[in-house]
Design a protein around this motif. Structure first.
Motif, PDB file in Angstrom:
ATOM      1  N   ALA A 179     -12.583 -12.789  58.174  1.00  0.00           N
ATOM      2  CA  ALA A 179     -11.608 -13.857  57.922  1.00  0.00           C
ATOM      3  C   ALA A 179     -11.420 -14.071  56.427  1.00  0.00           C
ATOM      4  CB  ALA A 179     -12.064 -15.152  58.589  1.00  0.00           C
ATOM      5  N   GLN A 180     -12.516 -14.013  55.666  1.00  0.00           N
ATOM      6  CA  GLN A 180     -12.401 -14.147  54.216  1.00  0.00           C
ATOM      7  C   GLN A 180     -11.541 -13.041  53.619  1.00  0.00           C
ATOM      8  OE1 GLN A 180     -16.656 -14.407  53.138  1.00  0.00           O
ATOM      9  NE2 GLN A 180     -16.192 -16.422  52.306  1.00  0.00           N
ATOM     10  N   LEU A 181     -11.743 -11.830  54.100  1.00  0.00           N
ATOM     11  CA  LEU A 181     -10.941 -10.707  53.600  1.00  0.00           C
ATOM     12  C   LEU A 181      -9.476 -10.863  53.974  1.00  0.00           C
ATOM     13  CD1 LEU A 181     -13.345  -7.736  54.441  1.00  0.00           C
ATOM     14  CD2 LEU A 181     -12.990  -8.830  52.220  1.00  0.00           C
ATOM     15  N   ILE A 182      -9.213 -11.261  55.220  1.00  0.00           N
ATOM     16  CA  ILE A 182      -7.833 -11.424  55.693  1.00  0.00           C
ATOM     17  C   ILE A 182      -7.125 -12.519  54.897  1.00  0.00           C
ATOM     18  CG2 ILE A 182      -6.421 -12.191  57.647  1.00  0.00           C
ATOM     19  CD1 ILE A 182      -8.561 -10.852  59.462  1.00  0.00           C
ATOM     20  N   LEU A 183      -7.794 -13.639  54.708  1.00  0.00           N
ATOM     21  CA  LEU A 183      -7.189 -14.753  53.977  1.00  0.00           C
ATOM     22  C   LEU A 183      -6.941 -14.381  52.520  1.00  0.00           C
ATOM     23  CD1 LEU A 183      -9.283 -17.666  55.507  1.00  0.00           C
ATOM     24  CD2 LEU A 183      -6.873 -17.175  55.942  1.00  0.00           C
ATOM     25  N   THR A 200     -16.844  -9.916  49.653  1.00  0.00           N
ATOM     26  CA  THR A 200     -16.195 -10.865  50.559  1.00  0.00           C
ATOM     27  C   THR A 200     -14.833 -11.332  50.053  1.00  0.00           C
ATOM     28  OG1 THR A 200     -17.399 -12.703  49.514  1.00  0.00           O
ATOM     29  CG2 THR A 200     -18.387 -11.704  51.459  1.00  0.00           C
ATOM     30  N   GLY A 201     -14.395 -10.798  48.907  1.00  0.00           N
ATOM     31  CA  GLY A 201     -13.069 -11.138  48.409  1.00  0.00           C
ATOM     32  C   GLY A 201     -12.988 -12.434  47.650  1.00  0.00           C
ATOM     33  N   ARG A 202     -14.141 -13.049  47.342  1.00  0.00           N
ATOM     34  CA  ARG A 202     -14.116 -14.313  46.606  1.00  0.00           C
ATOM     35  C   ARG A 202     -14.070 -14.100  45.095  1.00  0.00           C
ATOM     36  NH1 ARG A 202     -18.799 -16.551  47.154  1.00  0.00           N
ATOM     37  NH2 ARG A 202     -19.816 -14.996  48.441  1.00  0.00           N
ATOM     38  N   MET A 203     -14.211 -12.852  44.656  1.00  0.00           N
ATOM     39  CA  MET A 203     -14.145 -12.534  43.238  1.00  0.00           C
ATOM     40  C   MET A 203     -13.429 -11.203  43.081  1.00  0.00           C
ATOM     41  SD  MET A 203     -17.308 -12.477  40.520  1.00  0.00           S
ATOM     42  CE  MET A 203     -17.616 -14.221  40.802  1.00  0.00           C
ATOM     43  N   ASP A 204     -12.635 -11.081  42.012  1.00  0.00           N
ATOM     44  CA  ASP A 204     -11.832  -9.873  41.812  1.00  0.00           C
ATOM     45  C   ASP A 204     -12.619  -8.734  41.180  1.00  0.00           C
ATOM     46  OD1 ASP A 204      -9.104 -10.758  42.687  1.00  0.00           O
ATOM     47  OD2 ASP A 204      -9.455 -12.271  41.146  1.00  0.00           O
ATOM     48  N   MET A 205     -13.391  -9.032  40.154  1.00  0.00           N
ATOM     49  CA  MET A 205     -14.120  -7.981  39.436  1.00  0.00           C
ATOM     50  C   MET A 205     -15.280  -8.615  38.688  1.00  0.00           C
ATOM     51  SD  MET A 205     -11.386  -7.405  36.344  1.00  0.00           S
ATOM     52  CE  MET A 205     -10.036  -7.870  37.447  1.00  0.00           C
ATOM     53  N   ALA A 206     -16.187  -7.755  38.229  1.00  0.00           N
ATOM     54  CA  ALA A 206     -17.336  -8.264  37.488  1.00  0.00           C
ATOM     55  C   ALA A 206     -17.865  -7.206  36.550  1.00  0.00           C
ATOM     56  CB  ALA A 206     -18.439  -8.698  38.452  1.00  0.00           C
ATOM     57  N   PHE A 207     -18.402  -7.657  35.433  1.00  0.00           N
ATOM     58  CA  PHE A 207     -19.050  -6.779  34.456  1.00  0.00           C
ATOM     59  C   PHE A 207     -20.542  -7.043  34.574  1.00  0.00           C
ATOM     60  CE2 PHE A 207     -19.999  -5.579  29.920  1.00  0.00           C
ATOM     61  CZ  PHE A 207     -19.696  -4.239  30.080  1.00  0.00           C
ATOM     62  N   ASP A 251     -14.230  -1.833  46.999  1.00  0.00           N
ATOM     63  CA  ASP A 251     -13.792  -0.474  47.339  1.00  0.00           C
ATOM     64  C   ASP A 251     -12.821  -0.453  48.510  1.00  0.00           C
ATOM     65  OD1 ASP A 251     -15.352  -0.965  49.537  1.00  0.00           O
ATOM     66  OD2 ASP A 251     -16.768   0.674  49.198  1.00  0.00           O
ATOM     67  N   HIS A 252     -12.440  -1.641  49.010  1.00  0.00           N
ATOM     68  CA  HIS A 252     -11.521  -1.667  50.151  1.00  0.00           C
ATOM     69  C   HIS A 252     -10.381  -2.670  49.958  1.00  0.00           C
ATOM     70  CE1 HIS A 252     -14.749  -4.604  50.967  1.00  0.00           C
ATOM     71  NE2 HIS A 252     -13.773  -5.341  51.449  1.00  0.00           N
ATOM     72  N   GLN A 253     -10.416  -3.449  48.873  1.00  0.00           N
ATOM     73  CA  GLN A 253      -9.327  -4.376  48.596  1.00  0.00           C
ATOM     74  C   GLN A 253      -8.662  -4.001  47.279  1.00  0.00           C
ATOM     75  OE1 GLN A 253      -9.407  -8.678  49.910  1.00  0.00           O
ATOM     76  NE2 GLN A 253     -11.520  -8.401  49.253  1.00  0.00           N
ATOM     77  N   PRO A 254      -7.351  -3.781  47.275  1.00  0.00           N
ATOM     78  CA  PRO A 254      -6.664  -3.462  46.022  1.00  0.00           C
ATOM     79  C   PRO A 254      -6.610  -4.685  45.116  1.00  0.00           C
ATOM     80  CG  PRO A 254      -5.070  -3.760  47.792  1.00  0.00           C
ATOM     81  CD  PRO A 254      -6.426  -3.818  48.432  1.00  0.00           C
TER      82      PRO A 254
END
Length: 300
Positions: free
Chosen positions: A68-72, A139-146, A277-280
Motif C-alpha cells: 500500500a505504501q508503494l502504491i500510494l 517502502t517509498g518513504r524516501m527518494d534517495m540517500a547518501f 530498485d523498483h520505483q522510478p
C-alpha cells in the motif's frame, strides 16, 4: 481498488488504533471500520488483530501495508508529474544523509543549490542510520540517500561514489600536537579511549572489524549517536573518536583537534547513493539526484 481505503489502512497501522486514525483522517470511526471491513472482504484475509490496546497487522496485513505504501507513493508521483508537466521540476524530495559522513558537509550546499535552481522543490533532509534510511527507500518513504555501504540489499540499489579512509580525532595532548597530518598505526589505538557510535552504525562495524582482524580490542568508553555531543566530548578531552576525513574536516572548523590517518592497515569506508530498485525517481527527485553528482564531483 479504491486507493482511499489503502490510505486509511496505512493510517490505521501507523496510529495503532482505529479511533486515533479516525481522528487523524477526520472521519467517523464507524465509516473507517467499514472501509477496513471492505478491504478484508476484498482480500479475503484478516488484516488487523484487535485488542484493548489497539490494533496490530496480521502477516497478511503487514504484506498489504508494504504494498500500500508503494502504491500510494506511485499515485503521488503520478499526480506530481501531471501537475508539473511542461514546467520546472516541483514537488517534495526526501533525501537521507548518513551521520558521521561527508553527507553532513553536503547538506547545506545541496539545500542551497536546490533553492537556487529549483525553487519549487521542497527538499526534506533526514540524517539517520543507513539501515533505517534504506528501509525508508524500500517502502517509498524516501527518494534517495547518501549512506555508507555498497550493497547488495534487496529492494535498493547502491551507486558507489566515494571511498574515504578513517582518521583518529582527538584533543591536543592525547594524540600528539595540533596540526594533524601524521599517520598512526592501528595497533597504537589499542590504548586509546574511544568514543564511537553504537554497533548499528557502519563506522563502528568497520572499526570493530579492523581491530578484530588485527587481534586487538578497542577501548570504547562511550557510545554517542549525536554528532554535536561527540564533538563536544572529544573537544573536552573525554576521549578520541574515529571519522572519515570529510566529517573530521567539518569538526576542525570549530574545534582545535588533532587528526591522524589510521594506517597499517588503512581503514576505508565506501559512500554510495542509494535509491529504490523498483520505483522510478520522480522528475524533481531526478533533478536532486543530478545535483548530488555535481556537488560530490566538486567536493575536495
Amino acid at each position: 481498488m479504491d486507493t482511499r481505503r489503502l490510505y486509511s489502512f496505512v493510517k490505521i497501522v501507523d496510529a495503532g488504533s482505529i479511533t486515533r486514525a479516525a481522528d487523524i483522517l477526520h472521519i467517523a470511526q464507524p465509516a473507517l471500520s467499514q472501509q477496513l471491513s471492505m478491504l478484508e472482504s476484498h482480500f479475503k484475509q484478516q488484516l488487523l488483530i484487535r485488542s484493548k490496546r489497539g490494533v496490530a497487522p496480521t502477516e497478511a496485513g503487514r504484506a498489504l501495508y508494504r504494498h500500500a505504501q508503494l502504491i500510494l507513493r506511485q499515485v503521488e508521483l503520478a499526480q506530481a508529474a501531471v501537475d508539473v508537466s511542461g514546467r520546472a521540476p516541483a514537488g517534495s524530495v526526501s533525501v537521507g544523509l548518513a551521520p558521521y559522513s561527508m553527507g553532513a558537509a553536503l547538506a547545506l550546499p545541496l539545500l542551497t543549490s536546490v533553492r537556487e535552481r529549483y525553487p519549487d522543490i521542497l527538499l526534506h533532509i533526514n540524517e539517520n542510520f543507513g539501515g533505517v534510511i534504506s528501509e525508508a527507500i524500500m517502502t517509498g518513504r524516501m527518494d534517495m540517500a547518501f549512506i555508507y555501504g555498497a550493497g547488495p540489499m534487496r529492494g535498493v540499489q547502491f551507486e558507489p561514489l566515494r571511498t574515504e579512509d578513517l582518521f583518529l580525532i582527538a584533543a591536543p595532548g592525547r594524540a600528539m600536537e595540533p596540526g594533524g597530518g601524521a599517520d598512526v598505526p592501528l595497533e597504537e589505538l589499542a590504548d586509546v579511549e574511544l568514543l564511537l557510535p553504537s554497533r548499528i552504525h557502519t563506522i563502528r562495524q568497520v572499526v570493530d572489524a579492523a581491530f578484530q582482524h588485527a587481534s586487538l580490542q578497542p577501548r570504547v568508553i562511550g557510545e554517542i549517536e549525536s554528532v554535536l555531543t561527540l564533538v563536544s566530548a572529544v573537544g573536552a578531552d573525554m576521549g578520541a573518536t574515529v571519522l572519515p576525513w570529510s566529517a573530521a574536516r567539518a569538526i576542525l572548523d570549530v574545534q582545535n583537534l588533532v587528526v591522524r590517518r589510521i594506517v597499517n592497515p588503512t581503514i576505508p569506508v565506501k559512500l554510495s547513493l542509494c535509491t529504490s530498485d523498483h520505483q522510478p525517481l520522480s522528475e524533481p527527485a531526478h533533478a536532486v539526484h543530478d545535483l548530488f553528482h555535481e556537488l560530490i564531483s566538486d567536493f575536495g
